[in-house]
Design a protein around this motif. Structure first.
Motif: not given
Length: 736
Positions: A497-498, A501, A542, A630, A634, A668, A670, A700, A702
Motif C-alpha cells: 500500500r505504501t 502511495l 485495498q 481518513l 473520504s 500526512d 493522504r 507522493y 498515489d
C-alpha cells in the motif's frame, strides 16, 4: 482365473523415489502412508490393483531400507520389482537426480508405467519446454517421456499422474488421498467421502471425550469441595482431589483444546472453556497454595486468549478480569517477586488489548500504564532479566498505539523509539528467538507508520521493508506456523500500500495480491479464525482500490463485494468491534467509488451514505484516530461527488474544516491529498497549490491524486530526487 488371483503379490505397497534434498517430504509421505488406515467399507474390495488391504504398510524408502546394503543397484532393482507402485517426490532437485531418473526408468521397464504416481512439492511441470525457466522443471526425464519398444525413452511426451502440495494446490490432506486413491485404484471422491465420514465419527468421539472430561472434572471438583469441608483428617485427600481436578482442567484448556482446534470444533472448545470458567469461579481463593493460584491465572489467561482470537471481547474480558483478581494480590503481597510482577503485568496487558479492540482508549491506556508500572518496579530489582525487557518493549508498543490513536504522535514516537533498541538488544543476544524477532519487526513497522504520518515516504518504505524482511524470514523458517504467515501477509499488505502511495502501483498490487492470497489460504485452514477473515477482507478492499485505479473495474468490484460480505458477518458476530465496523465502511466506500466510475450515481450515493452513517459516530468516539479520520473524510467527499451543488459545497467545506482541526501529523500525504481534492472541487485552486507542492516534495504519487491533477490539467512531474532517495532507503533494491 479371477482378477485377484492374476494380480501379482508384492512385498511393498509402494517404493518412494526422491532426491535426498527432499528428505523431509519423503519422511512425511512415508509416515503418512504407513499410518493410514483404509476405510473399513473399502477393505476387501477387488480392483485392478488387487484386493484392497486394511493398511498400506510396508512402504519402501531406499535411504532407510538400504542403509547397510553393499550392492545398491541390485537391491534397488529388487525392491522396485517387489513394489506394487512407485511414488516419486517431484521437484527441481529430483528432476536432475540421476538416481530418481534411473528408478523411474527401471520401474517402467518392469511394464508398470501406469502404477507410477507423482507428488509435486516444488517447481513447475513442463518448465523444461519454457525458455529461461528450464531450472524450474519438476519431472525427471523418465517421467516426461514414455518407453520406446527398445526400452529407451521415446521422443513423445507423457503427462504423469500427480498430486500437488504447492501453495494454492491440493494441500497435504487431499494430495495424500489422491496418491492413496491411485495406489488402491479407487475413486478419489469416494475415498475422500469415506475419510470425511470417518472424520465426523472421530469428532463425535472426541466430543464424547470432552464431555466426559468435563463431567469427571465437575465430579472431582464437587468431591474436592466436600472433602475440604470434612474433618481435618481428610484434608490431604481433598487437596489431592482438587489437584487432580485442576490438572484435568489444564488438560482441557491445553491438549484437548489443541485437538479440538485441529478438527475445527469451535463449539466444543467454547463449551470446554465455559465449563472451565464456571469451575474456577466456584473455587475458593483462600487457603490454597500460591502454585495453585498461579496455575489458575495461566488457565484463565489461556481461556481469555482463545476468546480474544475468536473476537468474543466481552467473554475474553471476563476471563482476564478473573485472572487479574488472583494475580494482583499475589503481586502486591510480594513486590520483590519478579515472576509474580511479570504474571500480573501480562494479565493487565491482555485487559488493555481487549479495551483497545473495543475502542475504549482511556481504559486501554490505564491498563497498559498499570502494567508498565509493575514492570519498571521489577526492572529495578533485576535489570538484566530478558523476559522483563521483552514485556517492557511490548508495553511501549501498546502505549504507543493508544497515544497514536489520540493524535499524540510525538509521544507515540518516543514509545516506539524506546521499544526498538530493547528489541535489537534481545534479538542480537538470541537471533533464533521467533517471538523476539517478530516484535523487532513490529518496532520497525511502528516507525514506518509514523514516518508516513510525517510525510516521510522514503523512510516509511524503508522501515516497512525491514519489517517485511523479518516476517518473511520467520515464515520461511517454519512454513507450518500459520500465525507467522498471518504476520507476514499483514506487513506485505502495508508495504504494498505504501509503495503504491510512492507511485509504484504495479508492485503495490503484487504485494497486496500476495497478502490476499495468503489470507484466503489461512481462512480455508481455520474458517473460525476472525483475524484471517478480517485480513482477507481488508486487503481485498485495498487491492480492489488499486485495481480500480489501474482500470480493472470488474476485478475491483468482485474484491470489494467479497470483502463487504465478510465484514457483514464479522460485525454481526461482534457489533462492539470498532475496527471491523470501520473496515466494513471502507469496503462500502470502495464500492461507492466503483459505482461512480461506472456511472451508477444512485448506487454510489447509497453506499457512501451507508458508510458515513457508520463512520460519523466512530469519529466522534475517536476523533484523533487517523484511520477513522481518513475513512470519514473520504466518505464525505465521496458523497459530495454525487450530490447537488449546494449540498456538495457544504459537505466539502465541512470536511475541510474537520481536516484543519488535526492536532498532529498534518504532513500526512493522504490527508493533504484529501484537502487538495476538496479545494479543487470548490474551485479554490490557488489554496491547493502549496499543498500540491508539499505532496510533490514528499514523493507522493498515489494514482487517485495523479488522475485528479490530470483532470484539472495541473502539471505534476516525477520527483527524481525522491526516487533516488527511495532507492537508497531500500538499499538499492525496491523489493527486499
Amino acid at each position: 482365473m479371477t482378477q485377484a488371483s492374476a494380480t501379482p503379490v508384492f512385498r511393498y505397497r509402494a517404493f518412494i523415489s526422491y532426491s535426498h534434498r527432499d528428505k523431509a517430504w519423503a519422511t512425511w509421505l512415508h509416515k503418512s502412508l504407513e499410518a493410514y488406515v483404509v476405510p473399513r467399507r473399502l477393505v476387501g474390495q477387488t480392483t485392478a490393483a488387487g484386493i484392497t488391504p486394511a493398511r498400506l504398510a510396508p512402504v519402501f524408502r531406499d535411504r532407510d531400507e538400504l542403509a547397510s546394503a553393499t550392492d545398491l543397484g541390485r537391491k534397488v532393482n529388487e525392491a522396485l520389482a517387489l513394489s506394487a507402485c512407485l511414488l516419486v517426490i517431484c521437484s527441481p532437485r529430483s528432476a536432475t537426480s540421476h538416481w530418481v531418473d534411473q528408478e523411474v526408468l527401471a520401474f517402467k521397464r518392469l511394464g508398470r508405467s501406469e502404477r507410477i504416481f507423482c507428488l509435486i512439492v516444488d517447481g513447475e511441470p513442463g518448465a523444461s519446454d519454457l525458455p529461461g525457466r528450464e531450472a524450474e522443471e519438476c519431472f525427471a526425464p523418465a517421467l516426461r517421456h514414455p518407453l520406446a519398444e527398445d526400452g529407451a525413452l521415446a521422443d513423445a511426451r507423457t503427462e504423469p499422474i500427480a498430486a500437488d502440495v504447492r501453495p494454492g494446490k491440493d494441500g497435504k490432506t487431499d494430495a495424500k488421498l489422491k496418491l492413496i486413491a491411485g495406489m488402491l485404484d479407487v475413486g478419489f471422491d469416494a475415498l475422500k467421502r469415506r475419510e470425511l465420514q470417518r472424520r465426523i465419527r472421530r469428532m463425535a468421539a472426541l466430543a464424547t471425550v470432552a464431555l466426559a472430561v468435563m463431567t469427571l472434572t465437575t465430579v472431582l471438583a464437587i468431591a474436592a469441595v466436600i472433602a475440604r469441608n470434612a474433618a481435618v483428617a481428610a484434608s490431604h485427600a481433598a487437596e489431592r482431589r482438587q489437584k487432580q481436578a485442576e490438572d484435568l482442567v489444564d488438560f482441557m484448556l491445553g491438549d484437548l483444546n489443541d485437538k479440538l482446534a485441529q478438527v475445527s470444533r469451535l463449539d466444543i472448545m467454547e463449551a470446554v472453556d465455559d465449563h472451565a470458567m464456571s469451575y474456577f469461579q466456584s473455587m475458593p481463593t483462600a487457603d490454597v497454595t500460591d502454585e495453585t493460584l498461579a496455575q489458575r491465572i495461566k488457565a484463565l489467561e489461556r481461556i481469555g486468549s482463545v476468546r480474544l482470537d475468536q473476537g468474543h471481547l466481552s467473554a475474553a474480558m471476563t476471563s482476564y478480569q478473573a485472572a487479574l483478581k488472583l494475580a494482583a494480590p499475589l503481586a502486591d503481597a510480594a513486590p520483590a517477586n519478579v515472576r509474580r510482577q511479570l504474571a500480573c503485568a501480562e494479565v493487565l496487558a491482555f485487559i488493555g488489548m481487549t479495551h483497545w479492540r473495543e475502542g475504549q482508549l482511556d481504559a486501554a491506556q490505564r491498563s497498559f500504564a498499570d502494567a508498565q508500572t509493575l514492570l519498571q518496579r521489577a526492572r529495578r530489582l533485576t535489570p538484566d532479566e530478558v523476559q522483563l525487557k521483552f514485556q517492557l518493549a511490548t508495553i511501549d508498543n501498546n502505549i504507543g498505539h493508544v497515544l497514536e490513536a489520540r493524535g499524540q504522535l510525538d509521544a507515540a514516537l518516543a514509545q516506539y523509539q524506546g521499544m526498538l533498541p530493547l528489541m535489537k538488544q534481545l534479538v542480537a543476544a538470541q537471533p533464533r528467538h521467533v517471538e523476539w524477532a517478530a516484535t523487532l519487526g513490529s518496532a520497525y513497522n511502528n516507525l514506518g507508520r509514523l514516518a508516513l504520518l510525517r510525510g516521510e515516504l522514503a523512510a516509511a518504505v524503508a522501515h516497512y521493508a525491514a519489517d517485511d524482511a523479518i516476517e518473511a524470514a520467520l515464515a520461511a523458517r517454519d512454513p507450518k506456523d500459520v500465525s507467522q504467515r498471518d504476520n507476514m501477509l499483514t506487513v506485505r499488505a502495508i508495504l504494498g500500500r505504501t509503495r503504491a502511495l510512492a507511485g509504484d502501483l504495479e508492485t503495490g498490487m503484487e504485494d497486496l495480491q500476495q497478502a490476499v492470497d495468503i489470507a484466503t489460504q489461512l481462512k480455508a485452514v481455520d474458517p473460525s479464525n476472525t483475524d484471517f477473515q478480517e485480513h482477507a477482507a481488508l486487503y481485498a478492499t485495498q487491492l480492489g482500490r488499486l485495481r480500480r485505479l489501474s482500470g480493472d473495474l470488474p476485478t475491483a468490484s468482485a474484491l470489494a463485494a467479497r470483502a463487504l460480505t465478510t465484514f457483514a458477518a464479522l460485525t454481526k458476530q461482534d457489533p462492539a468491534n470498532a475496527g471491523w465496523r470501520r473496515e466494513a465502511a471502507e469496503a462500502r466506500l470502495e464500492l461507492a467509488a466503483q459505482s461512480r466510475a461506472a456511472g451508477l450515481t444512485d448506487a454510489s450515493r447509497t453506499q457512501a451514505s451507508a458508510a458515513l452513517h457508520v463512520l460519523d459516530p466512530l469519529l466522534a468516539q475517536q476523533p484523533d484516530d487517523r484511520a477513522t479520520l481518513l475513512a470519514t473524510t473520504s466518505a464525505r467527499l465521496s458523497l459530495a461527488a454525487v450530490e447537488d451543488a449546494p449540498a456538495a459545497k457544504s459537505r466539502r467545506e465541512n470536511a475541510l474544516r474537520a481536516m484543519l482541526t488535526v492536532k498532529s501529523g498534518r504532513g500526512d500525504p493522504r490527508l493533504l491529498a484529501l484537502q487538495v481534492d476538496a479545494l479543487l472541487a470548490l474551485g479554490r485552486a490557488t489554496e491547493a497549490q502549496p499543498l500540491i507542492r508539499q505532496l510533490w516534495s514528499s514523493g507522493y504519487r498515489d494514482a487517485a491524486l495523479l488522475q485528479l491533477l490530470q483532470r484539472e490539467r495541473i502539471d505534476y512531474p516525477v520527483n527524481v530526487a525522491f526516487q533516488q532517495e527511495l532507492l537508497a532507503a531500500s538499499g538499492g533494491n525496491p523489493r527486499p
